[in-house]
Enzyme design. Structure first.
Site, PDB file in Angstrom:
ATOM      1  N   THR A 170     -23.223  17.215  87.359  1.00  0.00           N
ATOM      2  CA  THR A 170     -22.929  16.441  88.561  1.00  0.00           C
ATOM      3  C   THR A 170     -23.560  15.059  88.412  1.00  0.00           C
ATOM      4  O   THR A 170     -24.435  14.855  87.565  1.00  0.00           O
ATOM      5  CB  THR A 170     -23.489  17.136  89.805  1.00  0.00           C
ATOM      6  OG1 THR A 170     -24.896  17.319  89.591  1.00  0.00           O
ATOM      7  CG2 THR A 170     -22.845  18.472  90.035  1.00  0.00           C
TER       8      THR A 170
ATOM      9  N   GLU B  99     -17.826  20.081  90.952  1.00  0.00           N
ATOM     10  CA  GLU B  99     -17.958  21.514  91.227  1.00  0.00           C
ATOM     11  C   GLU B  99     -16.620  22.195  91.514  1.00  0.00           C
ATOM     12  O   GLU B  99     -16.555  23.410  91.664  1.00  0.00           O
ATOM     13  CB  GLU B  99     -18.872  21.726  92.440  1.00  0.00           C
ATOM     14  CG  GLU B  99     -20.341  21.452  92.189  1.00  0.00           C
ATOM     15  CD  GLU B  99     -20.763  20.028  92.469  1.00  0.00           C
ATOM     16  OE1 GLU B  99     -19.904  19.126  92.359  1.00  0.00           O
ATOM     17  OE2 GLU B  99     -21.938  19.786  92.796  1.00  0.00           O
TER      18      GLU B  99
ATOM     19  N   LYS C 272     -28.017   8.204 111.325  1.00  0.00           N
ATOM     20  CA  LYS C 272     -28.365   8.893 112.560  1.00  0.00           C
ATOM     21  C   LYS C 272     -29.067   7.918 113.493  1.00  0.00           C
ATOM     22  O   LYS C 272     -30.196   7.519 113.239  1.00  0.00           O
ATOM     23  CB  LYS C 272     -29.272  10.083 112.255  1.00  0.00           C
ATOM     24  CG  LYS C 272     -28.758  11.324 112.915  1.00  0.00           C
ATOM     25  CD  LYS C 272     -29.518  12.540 112.530  1.00  0.00           C
ATOM     26  CE  LYS C 272     -28.991  13.696 113.382  1.00  0.00           C
ATOM     27  NZ  LYS C 272     -29.649  14.928 113.080  1.00  0.00           N
TER      28      LYS C 272
ATOM     29  N   TRP D  99     -24.495  10.496 115.448  1.00  0.00           N
ATOM     30  CA  TRP D  99     -24.119  10.234 114.059  1.00  0.00           C
ATOM     31  C   TRP D  99     -23.131   9.073 113.989  1.00  0.00           C
ATOM     32  O   TRP D  99     -22.153   9.045 114.727  1.00  0.00           O
ATOM     33  CB  TRP D  99     -23.452  11.462 113.433  1.00  0.00           C
ATOM     34  CG  TRP D  99     -24.284  12.700 113.494  1.00  0.00           C
ATOM     35  CD1 TRP D  99     -24.739  13.322 114.625  1.00  0.00           C
ATOM     36  CD2 TRP D  99     -24.772  13.465 112.400  1.00  0.00           C
ATOM     37  NE1 TRP D  99     -25.481  14.421 114.290  1.00  0.00           N
ATOM     38  CE2 TRP D  99     -25.511  14.534 112.917  1.00  0.00           C
ATOM     39  CE3 TRP D  99     -24.645  13.341 111.012  1.00  0.00           C
ATOM     40  CZ2 TRP D  99     -26.127  15.481 112.108  1.00  0.00           C
ATOM     41  CZ3 TRP D  99     -25.244  14.288 110.206  1.00  0.00           C
ATOM     42  CH2 TRP D  99     -25.987  15.344 110.749  1.00  0.00           C
TER      43      TRP D  99
HETATM   44  P1  AMP Z   1     -18.149  13.801  91.700  1.00  0.00           P
HETATM   45  O1  AMP Z   1     -18.564  15.171  91.431  1.00  0.00           O
HETATM   46  O2  AMP Z   1     -18.914  12.773  90.930  1.00  0.00           O
HETATM   47  O3  AMP Z   1     -16.682  13.603  91.570  1.00  0.00           O
HETATM   48  O4  AMP Z   1     -18.531  13.498  93.226  1.00  0.00           O
HETATM   49  C1  AMP Z   1     -17.971  14.251  94.265  1.00  0.00           C
HETATM   50  C2  AMP Z   1     -18.178  13.567  95.575  1.00  0.00           C
HETATM   51  O5  AMP Z   1     -17.535  12.290  95.586  1.00  0.00           O
HETATM   52  C3  AMP Z   1     -17.586  14.294  96.747  1.00  0.00           C
HETATM   53  O6  AMP Z   1     -18.390  15.339  97.190  1.00  0.00           O
HETATM   54  C4  AMP Z   1     -17.436  13.175  97.767  1.00  0.00           C
HETATM   55  O7  AMP Z   1     -18.666  12.901  98.417  1.00  0.00           O
HETATM   56  C5  AMP Z   1     -17.092  11.993  96.914  1.00  0.00           C
HETATM   57  N1  AMP Z   1     -15.635  11.774  96.881  1.00  0.00           N
HETATM   58  C6  AMP Z   1     -14.762  12.184  95.951  1.00  0.00           C
HETATM   59  N2  AMP Z   1     -13.517  11.763  96.261  1.00  0.00           N
HETATM   60  C7  AMP Z   1     -13.611  11.081  97.427  1.00  0.00           C
HETATM   61  C8  AMP Z   1     -12.670  10.416  98.276  1.00  0.00           C
HETATM   62  N3  AMP Z   1     -11.385  10.318  97.979  1.00  0.00           N
HETATM   63  N4  AMP Z   1     -13.152   9.850  99.411  1.00  0.00           N
HETATM   64  C9  AMP Z   1     -14.462   9.921  99.734  1.00  0.00           C
HETATM   65  N5  AMP Z   1     -15.388  10.519  98.977  1.00  0.00           N
HETATM   66  C10 AMP Z   1     -14.972  11.102  97.832  1.00  0.00           C
END
Ligand code: AMP
Length: 538
Positions: free
Chosen positions: A185, A330, A439, A444
């Site tokens: 991650t 994930e 917050k 929120w």
């Molecule tokens: P990653 O594992 O690096 O792809 O990160 C995943 C996280 O990126 C998600 O849990 C979201 O918080 C954020 N994310 C992914 N796609 C989007 C999207 N289209 N809009 C907003 N947040 C996103």
């Protein structure tokens, strides 16, 4: 007891390349190489070399379940490695080179890579982390003999390694639930944790995310994944493209607007996928060139919320459909697409645009729910946010080495760490990362909503909203914004612009114009860095 009468055909990722090599043998895989020139091969040739790579890995002593590290751009050699490693039952482990050296050293140690394949670009990185994590690991440079670098490290040459191996190497059999891929991650919310994909989860993801409302590839598509193979399993494109026989166009190290535009034009690209920061650069380049692409039909944007001006620019200026997607490492990693649903065509254009800004609906294989803090499902009214949870055959069950402990709740759901709303169309909209929400006075404020409104100002390119410490309210919103060159937009004018769009108490207490926005290793706005810097700035 009646038994099922169908064949037990294990869902192994190697079967995807076998299919491409047999039924789309002549389809092209085009790469802008790290060495410079454009390289062209076919799925047939790529599959043959993947088998040579598998044989070479076996000869190098790599065994079933061993990790094969990659520090590499999107290239045909990287594809060969993924499939070659899979073919001997080993696990490709993509290392994100944009992480800090310390994180990279930690990841290599945690994954315990037996062998690491690196592009020329990343040899200096290996030299930097050598003493911290490379003892006992074999290093191979993904290039040919004539480009091998001088280095203090003991380096093998990829082309030499595979040169004399058989292109008929038989894949090793194994169960479909065996591990095949490892991706950490991003580490924006703590130490990076390893997600271990199985053959089955990768094959299923490629099948189900490639529906017509999703990636939608077919054999006549020409697909350019800008999203790197080291980020979130490359959105499954290294599997879903060969599965359908789509042409693959791999951009190598050159991810700037001009290089991407050149490739899109030269290779008749119909589809490309990337994070929003890439589009910013590409749109600037497209405007400079003042032409439309011949065949580009669709782009998928994900990784962070897509600013409205990007959707408008692509659709209104360049005639390209934008599909907003959401997912995470994930989840293999795709989860939702904002494709049109029945009833939407009757809506006015402003309402349709607001729906496009949402992350969209889950496709088959993704169960989704949103819960309040008491664990109750919140209504699907498009307004009430809750904790977003998911479940499915391509969703993580546990991190590598059990990091973070048990991560599924009693119902088997994984908490994404995102807050979101769901609406009657089944469209999900992310309102925040749980850790980014502001917050204020116990209420929120959605940082993403605030950003979405602010970035609609024509003078702004990128905006981040963060909470800054406040004696009375706990936190108050602050905006960090990057203006278009030459703009004289003031703080007051921006607040006036926001005034009719958000509740009064959502208006930022401070606006700071900055020259560049900090981004994380996966292209997201780096709010941790912004908070560290500005949190106590009031
Ligand atoms: P990653 O594992 O690096 O792809 O990160 C995943 C996280 O990126 C998600 O849990 C979201 O918080 C954020 N994310 C992914 N796609 C989007 C999207 N289209 N809009 C907003 N947040 C996103």
């Amino acid at each position: 007891m009646l038994r099922g009468g169908m064949q037990a055909w294990p869902l192994r990722v190697t079967s995807i390349l076998d299919h491409a090599a047999r039924f789309h043998a002549g389809q092209e895989v085009v790469t802008r190489t790290v060495e410079g020139p454009i390289h062209r091969c076919t799925y047939g040739q790529l599959a043959a070399r993947a088998r040579q790579c598998a044989a070479a890995l076996e000869r190098a002593g790599i065994a079933t379940g061993d990790r094969v590290g990659t520090l590499a751009w999107n290239t045909y050699r990287h594809m060969e490695l993924w499939y070659g490693a899979a073919g001997i039952g080993a696990i490709y482990h993509t290392i994100n080179p944009r992480l800090f050296d310390d994180q990279i050293a930690h990841i290599i140690g945690d994954a315990d890579d037996k062998i690491i394949f690196a592009d020329l670009t990343f040899v200096p990185l290996l030299e930097r982390v050598r003493d911290r994590c490379l003892a006992g690991r074999r290093l191979v440079v993904l290039t040919d003999r004539s480009h091998m670098p001088n280095s203090l490290l003991e380096l093998d040459c990829y082309e030499d390694l595979i040169a004399h191996e058989s292109s008929d190497y038989p894949w090793r059999d194994g169960p479909e639930d065996a591990p095949v891929g490892l991706c950490y991650t991003s580490g924006t919310t703590g130490a990076p944790k390893g997600v271990v994909y199985t053959h089955r989860s990768n094959v299923l993801q490629a099948l189900i995310a490639n529906n017509a409302d999703g990636l939608g590839f077919r054999s006549t598509s020409s697909v350019l994944p800008v999203v790197p193979m080291y980020h979130a399993n490359a959105w499954s494109i290294a599997f879903s493209a060969p599965m359908t026989g789509a042409k693959l166009v791999l951009p190598g190290p050159k991810l700037d607007g001009a290089s991407l535009c050149d490739l899109i034009e030269a290779e008749d690209v119909t589809f490309t996928g990337a994070v929003p920061t890439v589009w910013i650069d590409m749109i600037a380049e497209m405007r400079k060139r003042g032409t439309r692409f011949k065949r580009l039909e669709r782009i998928v944007t994900g990784g962070s919320a897509c600013p409205r001006w990007i959707i408008e620019a692509f659709e209104q200026e360049f005639g390209v459909t934008v599909l907003h997607a959401w997912g995470m490492t994930e989840m293999s990693p795709l989860g939702t697409f904002a494709a049109p649903r029945p009833g939407m065509e009757a809506l006015d254009s402003e309402t349709r645009m607001r729906l496009k800004l949402k992350q969209g609906a889950p496709f088959y294989g993704v169960e989704m729910r949103i819960l309040d803090d008491a664990g109750q499902e919140v209504p699907w009214d498009g307004v009430t946010p809750g904790r977003l949870q998911v479940k499915g055959p391509c969703v993580v069950a546990e991190y590598l080495h059990g990091a973070g402990g048990a991560i599924l709740d009693a119902d088997g759901f994984f908490d994404t760490g995102d807050r979101a709303t769901l609406d009657p169309f089944g469209y999900m909209q992310i309102t925040d990362r749980t850790k980014d929400v502001i917050k204020s006075g116990g209420e929120w404020i959605s940082s993403i909503e605030l950003e979405n409104h602010a970035v609609c100002h024509p003078d702004l390119i990128e905006v981040a909203a963060i909470g800054i410490a406040h004696d009375k309210w706990g936190e108050r919103p602050m905006l960090l914004a990057v203006r278009v060159p030459g703009s004289t937009l003031t703080e007051e004018a921006l607040v006036d612009f926001l005034r009719p769009k958000v509740a009064r108490w959502w208006l930022p207490d401070a606006v700071l114009f900055i020259d560049t926005m900090p981004h994380t290793a996966t292209g997201k706005i780096n709010k941790v860095a912004l908070r560290e810097r500005y949190r106590n700035s009031a």
